[in-house]
Write a protein that holds these residues in place. Structure first.
Motif, PDB file in Angstrom:
ATOM      1  N   UNK A  58      -0.038 -10.652   2.080  1.00 49.85           N
ATOM      2  CA  UNK A  58       0.340  -9.402   2.204  1.00 49.85           C
ATOM      3  C   UNK A  58      -0.920  -7.597   3.022  1.00 49.85           C
ATOM      4  N   UNK A  59      -0.379  -7.588   3.853  1.00 48.47           N
ATOM      5  CA  UNK A  59      -1.144  -6.266   4.323  1.00 48.47           C
ATOM      6  C   UNK A  59      -0.629  -5.091   3.729  1.00 48.47           C
ATOM      7  N   UNK A  60      -0.030  -4.351   3.769  1.00 51.96           N
ATOM      8  CA  UNK A  60       0.141  -4.016   3.647  1.00 51.96           C
ATOM      9  C   UNK A  60       0.834  -3.041   1.875  1.00 51.96           C
ATOM     10  N   UNK A  61       0.455  -2.264   1.189  1.00 51.32           N
ATOM     11  CA  UNK A  61       0.654  -2.149   0.112  1.00 51.32           C
ATOM     12  C   UNK A  61       1.682  -1.331  -0.216  1.00 51.32           C
ATOM     13  N   UNK A  62       2.372  -1.905  -1.612  1.00 48.81           N
ATOM     14  CA  UNK A  62       4.012  -1.500  -2.413  1.00 48.81           C
ATOM     15  C   UNK A  62       3.853  -0.721  -3.424  1.00 48.81           C
ATOM     16  N   UNK A  63       3.997   0.467  -3.873  1.00 45.72           N
ATOM     17  CA  UNK A  63       4.400   0.734  -5.376  1.00 45.72           C
ATOM     18  C   UNK A  63       5.164   0.063  -6.101  1.00 45.72           C
ATOM     19  N   UNK A  64       5.928  -0.909  -5.464  1.00 46.77           N
ATOM     20  CA  UNK A  64       7.341  -1.523  -5.692  1.00 46.77           C
ATOM     21  C   UNK A  64       6.720  -2.884  -6.383  1.00 46.77           C
ATOM     22  N   UNK A  65       5.495  -3.240  -6.381  1.00 51.16           N
ATOM     23  CA  UNK A  65       4.471  -4.695  -6.734  1.00 51.16           C
ATOM     24  C   UNK A  65       4.692  -4.173  -7.959  1.00 51.16           C
TER      25      UNK A  65
END
Length: 200
Positions: A115-122
């Protein structure tokens, strides 16, 4: 680590890398923990905005250095800044069970998946899952969980595990110094090495 209870204490602390570095430098100069604490009280060596905040910094840095193996502390000065920040992060992971599990279960997992992009949902999903597994975490208020999510993201950025460009955060796998990697493998810190590097 298993003996540590889940805590949200990280929300009131900082990454405090410069303070951590100065503390270790003073230890290498032969100062004791008590002497460094006295220096902080008398001379405010960490430039804290208030005496009480200075006590909080010194108390937390002491905990981190106490949790780290002596061999890691001794190696610190020979490493570049990126690896020194990883050691500070390691100290935080060793003293905060929930944060370690976050690094292991979210950051490491995303490295493995590519995964490249960080998401707050994780982070929200992680805290939701922990709430279902732990009464302690379930008891955290929604405001506390939001502050935890913010703190975790900030720590990852401070440690260069998240890089920001044009407002987008991406996961970054560190290139760890070989000596540090070897010591972590030999000092029962392999789970932490796996967490930081995505090793399966």
């Amino acid at each position: 680590m298993k003996n540590l209870e889940y805590s949200a204490g990280i929300v009131s602390k900082g990454f405090w890398f410069q303070e951590f570095k100065k503390y270790i430098e003073m230890l290498k100069e032969g100062k004791t923990a008590a002497e460094i604490k006295e220096f902080q009280v008398k001379e405010n060596i960490f430039l804290a905005p208030s005496p009480s905040y200075g006590k909080k910094i010194i108390g937390e840095i002491f905990k981190r250095t106490q949790a780290l193996p002596k061999d890691i502390i001794e190696l610190f000065s020979d490493l570049n800044v990126s690896d020194q920040k990883l050691i500070n992060l390691l100290g935080i992971m060793l003293t905060d069970r929930l944060f370690f599990e976050y690094i292991y279960e979210v950051y490491r997992e995303n490295l493995i998946l590519g995964t490249k992009k960080f998401k707050d949902s994780s982070t929200r999903i992680f805290l939701k899952n922990k709430s279902e597994q732990s009464k302690k975490v379930a008891g955290f208020t929604e405001q506390t969980k939001k502050r935890l999510a913010t703190a975790y993201k900030t720590y990852l950025k401070e440690a260069n595990l998240l890089l920001e460009k044009d407002g987008i955060l991406t996961y970054h796998k560190p290139i760890m110094d070989f000596q540090l990697e070897i010591k972590m493998k030999s000092l029962s810190l392999y789970p932490y090495l796996k967490a930081l590097t995505g090793v399966i």
